[in-house]
Write a protein that holds these residues in place. Structure first.
Motif, PDB file in Angstrom:
ATOM      1  N   SER A 195      -1.985   9.577  -0.391  1.00 35.16           N
ATOM      2  CA  SER A 195      -1.648   9.172   0.979  1.00 35.16           C
ATOM      3  C   SER A 195      -1.859   7.726   1.059  1.00 35.16           C
ATOM      4  O   SER A 195      -2.861   7.149   0.425  1.00 35.16           O
ATOM      5  N   PRO A 196      -1.105   7.039   1.976  1.00 35.41           N
ATOM      6  CA  PRO A 196      -1.172   5.804   2.359  1.00 35.41           C
ATOM      7  C   PRO A 196      -2.721   5.399   2.650  1.00 35.41           C
ATOM      8  O   PRO A 196      -3.211   4.110   2.221  1.00 35.41           O
ATOM      9  N   ARG A 197      -3.431   6.259   3.358  1.00 39.12           N
ATOM     10  CA  ARG A 197      -4.778   5.713   3.660  1.00 39.12           C
ATOM     11  C   ARG A 197      -5.516   5.630   2.335  1.00 39.12           C
ATOM     12  O   ARG A 197      -6.213   4.838   2.299  1.00 39.12           O
ATOM     13  N   THR A 198      -5.306   6.911   1.572  1.00 38.33           N
ATOM     14  CA  THR A 198      -6.060   6.530   0.310  1.00 38.33           C
ATOM     15  C   THR A 198      -5.878   5.295  -0.447  1.00 38.33           C
ATOM     16  O   THR A 198      -6.525   4.972  -1.143  1.00 38.33           O
ATOM     17  N   ALA A 199      -4.735   5.041  -0.486  1.00 36.97           N
ATOM     18  CA  ALA A 199      -4.351   3.829  -1.216  1.00 36.97           C
ATOM     19  C   ALA A 199      -4.689   2.592  -0.606  1.00 36.97           C
ATOM     20  O   ALA A 199      -5.566   1.586  -1.355  1.00 36.97           O
ATOM     21  N   GLU A 200      -4.863   2.594   0.522  1.00 37.26           N
ATOM     22  CA  GLU A 200      -5.398   1.413   1.543  1.00 37.26           C
ATOM     23  C   GLU A 200      -6.992   1.487   0.947  1.00 37.26           C
ATOM     24  O   GLU A 200      -7.561   0.184   0.750  1.00 37.26           O
ATOM     25  N   ASN A 247       0.775  -1.379  -0.204  1.00 29.50           N
ATOM     26  CA  ASN A 247       0.051   0.082  -0.050  1.00 29.50           C
ATOM     27  C   ASN A 247       0.896   1.130   0.024  1.00 29.50           C
ATOM     28  O   ASN A 247       0.465   2.126  -0.717  1.00 29.50           O
ATOM     29  N   ALA A 248       1.894   1.355   0.485  1.00 33.04           N
ATOM     30  CA  ALA A 248       2.703   2.296   0.742  1.00 33.04           C
ATOM     31  C   ALA A 248       3.273   2.696  -0.583  1.00 33.04           C
ATOM     32  O   ALA A 248       3.503   3.910  -1.002  1.00 33.04           O
ATOM     33  N   GLU A 249       3.721   1.570  -1.252  1.00 36.38           N
ATOM     34  CA  GLU A 249       4.485   1.632  -2.468  1.00 36.38           C
ATOM     35  C   GLU A 249       3.471   2.388  -3.516  1.00 36.38           C
ATOM     36  O   GLU A 249       3.722   3.150  -4.434  1.00 36.38           O
TER      37      GLU A 249
END
Length: 508
Positions: free
Chosen positions: A473-478, A463-465
Motif C-alpha cells: 500500500s502507498p501508506r506502507t511505502a511511505e 512513494n506511489a511508484e
C-alpha cells in the motif's frame, strides 16, 4: 611485498616506533639512539659484527617493555605509563633523582595513593619487574632470529657499570659492550631532547663510572648528536646499517610479525593470545571469502593491535565502563597501528588493513567512521575475527563468552548491518560453528525490504511508484521511506542515493 624489499632493518625500524609509544617517548627515539650508538661503536673501533650487535640491541632496547605494564599499574597506580620517561632517565643510586617519580606515583587514586607510594618506596615487586623486562626482551629478540649476541645484550639492559644493576649484578667488562654503548647513547638522546648538548655532557659525566662505562662516555662528544634534528634519521640509520645487510626470507616474515604480536599481547594478561588467535581465524577463513593469498591479511591480523601499546594498561584493565577520556585513547589505537606500519613501504598493504579493523559497514566504527564502500573484504574479515576472538576471551569488565554465545553476538552484529555476513559465516565456520544459509549484512540495520525500497527511492521513484513495484500500500511505502531516512540519517532523495552508493547497495 616483493622479496627484494624484505630488509630486516627497515621492518624493525618501523616496528621500533611501537617501542617508543610503549615507553611514552617521542617517535623515532629508538632510531636516534641506534644511530648515536652505532657512531660510538665506530669511534671506539669495534669490529663490524660488534657494531651490528650494537645496532640491533639499541634499536630494540625496549623490546621487553610491555611484559610488565600489568605489574607496574599495580605497583605505581593506573597512570604508571606516565612514569616511564622519568624512570628511564633517573639514576636510582641517587635518591634525589627519585623524588619526581614519587610525586607522580598513584596520582588520581585518592586515598589509595598512600598505598602506591608505600609500595614504591619499599620497592615491593620491583626486582621481578626489572627481571621480566630483561628476560622477555631477550626471548623476543631470539624469536626475531637476531642471534645470541643481541639476545644477551638485551638481557643485560639494566646492568650498571658499577655492578649495582640487575638482574645479575654484572660490572664493567662483564657487561656486553653493545649494552654499555646502548645505555650511553640512549641517555645522550634523552637529554639532548630535555636540555641540549650541555645537559648531555653534564649528565654523562656525572654518571660515568657508576651507571655508565667511562670509556664509552669519554668517546662521546656533541658531534654525535648535533645533527639529529636536521637529518632524516630513518634514512640515515638504514644507510648506516653495518654489513652484511640482513634480509628476511618470505617464509620468515610471519615469524617477525608473530614476535611483535606477542610483544603487544603482553600488554595485559587479558590480551594474551588475542593477536595470534585473530591471525589463525583469518588465515583459515580467507580462501572461503575469495582471498586467494591470505598472507597480507594474516600479517595484518598479527600486527593489527600494535597501537594498543600507546594506551595505558590501566585503560585496558578498567573493570567498569570506560570514561570519555579513556575512549578517546582507545579509539585512536587503530590509527596508531597504521602510523607505525605505514613508515615502511614493505608494510604499507598491512597498514591499510589494520587501520580499518574497528570500522563497521554502517559507519558506526572508529576512528574513521568508514562505511561499507570503503571496506575491502580483507578488512571486513579482520573485523569479524577480531570481534569473535575478543568475545571468547575474558576482559576486566566481563567473563569470556562461551563460543556459541560469542557466535550469536557476531550474528546479531551482522543482522544490525555492522559486520559482513559472508565473512562472519567464514570465521564462525572455521571456529567450529554451523551457520546455515547465506548471511546478509546491511548498513544502518536496514532490512532486506528496506534495501529494496532504498534502491527505488534513490532512483527517483515516488512513494506511489514504490508501492506499485513492491505490491504494497502507498501508506506502507511511505512508512518504509520515513524509517529509512531515520536509520541512514538523511532527509532527501539525493542523500539516500549517496548513502546507497557509498555502501555498495547497487551491487549484489
Amino acid at each position: 611485498m616483493a622479496r627484494d624489499d624484505l630488509r630486516l632493518a627497515e621492518l624493525l625500524c618501523a616496528l621500533s616506533v611501537s617501542l617508543d609509544l610503549a615507553m611514552a617517548q617521542p617517535l623515532e627515539k629508538s632510531i636516534r639512539s641506534c644511530l648515536v650508538a652505532l657512531r660510538l661503536a665506530q669511534r671506539l673501533g669495534l669490529p663490524p659484527p660488534t657494531q651490528q650487535t650494537t645496532y640491533y640491541a639499541t634499536l630494540l632496547r625496549h623490546l621487553g617493555c610491555t611484559a610488565t605494564t600489568h605489574e607496574e599499574a599495580r605497583l605505581f597506580g593506573p597512570g604508571a605509563a606516565e612514569l616511564r620517561p622519568l624512570l628511564e632517565r633517573i639514576d636510582p643510586a641517587r635518591k634525589r633523582e627519585a623524588l619526581p617519580v614519587l610525586r607522580q606515583v598513584g596520582r588520581g587514586t585518592g586515598l589509595h595513593r598512600l598505598q602506591y607510594v608505600g609500595r614504591a618506596v619499599v620497592g615491593s615487586g620491583e626486582a621481578q619487574i626489572l627481571l621480566a623486562v630483561c628476560e622477555v626482551g631477550s626471548i623476543l629478540a631470539d624469536g626475531l632470529g637476531l642471534g645470541p649476541e643481541v639476545s644477551t645484550a638485551l638481557y643485560q639492559n639494566l646492568e650498571r657499570f658499577d655492578g649495582a644493576g640487575t638482574p645479575r649484578g654484572l660490572a664493567a667488562d662483564e657487561i656486553a659492550v653493545a649494552t654499555r654503548i646502548a645505555e650511553v647513547a640512549t641517555q645522550a638522546v634523552i637529554y639532548q631532547y630535555l636540555g641540549g648538548p650541555d645537559a648531555v655532557v653534564t649528565v654523562l659525566g656525572r654518571r660515568a663510572g657508576g651507571w655508565l662505562d667511562p670509556d664509552v662516555v669519554a668517546a662521546y662528544d656533541e658531534q654525535l648528536t648535533e645533527d639529529l634534528d636536521t637529518i632524516d634519521v630513518w634514512q640515515e640509520i638504514l644507510e648506516a646499517e653495518p654489513g652484511p645487510v640482513r634480509r628476511i626470507p618470505d617464509d620468515r616474515i610471519d615469524a617477525v610479525a608473530e614476535t611483535f604480536a606477542h610483544f603487544v599481547d603482553l600488554k595485559s594478561p587479558y590480551l594474551l593470545g588475542h593477536s595470534t588467535g585473530v591471525a589463525e581465524l583469518v588465515d583459515a577463513a580467507a580462501v572461503s571469502v575469495g582471498i586467494d593469498d591470505p598472507r597480507t591479511v594474516r600479517r595484518a591480523a598479527l600486527l593489527h593491535d600494535l597501537g594498543r601499546v600507546a594506551v595505558p594498561t590501566g585503560v585496558w584493565e578498567r573493570p567498569r565502563e570506560l570514561r570519555r577520556t579513556d575512549w578517546e585513547q582507545v579509539r585512536l589505537h587503530p590509527y596508531q597501528s597504521e602510523r607505525i606500519l605505514a613508515r615502511s613501504a614493505v608494510l604499507e598493504p598491512v597498514a591499510d588493513l589494520v587501520a580499518l579493523h574497528h570500522e563497521r559497514l554502517d559507519g558506526s566504527g572508529y576512528p574513521r567512521h568508514a562505511k561499507a564502500g570503503d571496506l575491502p573484504v580483507p578488512a571486513r574479515l579482520l573485523a569479524v575475527a577480531d570481534v569473535y576472538q575478543a568475545l571468547t576471551q575474558e576482559r576486566p569488565h566481563r567473563p569470556a563468552y562461551e563460543p556459541d554465545a560469542a557466535a550469536l553476538v557476531v550474528l546479531a552484529e551482522v543482522a544490525a548491518g555492522r559486520l559482513d555476513g559472508d565473512c562472519a559465516k567464514a570465521v564462525l565456520g572455521v571456529a567450529g560453528h554451523q551457520v546455515p544459509g547465506h548471511l546478509t549484512s546491511r548498513p544502518a540495520g536496514l532490512s532486506e525490504r528496506e534495501v529494496e525500497v532504498l534502491r527505488l527511492l534513490a532512483r527517483g521513484r515516488a512513494n506511489a511508484e514504490i508501492a506499485r513495484e513492491l505490491v504494497v500500500s502507498p501508506r506502507t511505502a511511505e512508512h518504509h521511506v520515513q524509517h529509512i531516512y531515520g536509520k541512514i540519517g538523511v532527509s532527501t532523495r539525493a542523500g539516500a542515493a549517496l548513502f546507497a552508493l557509498r555502501n555498495g547497495l547497487f551491487t549484489p
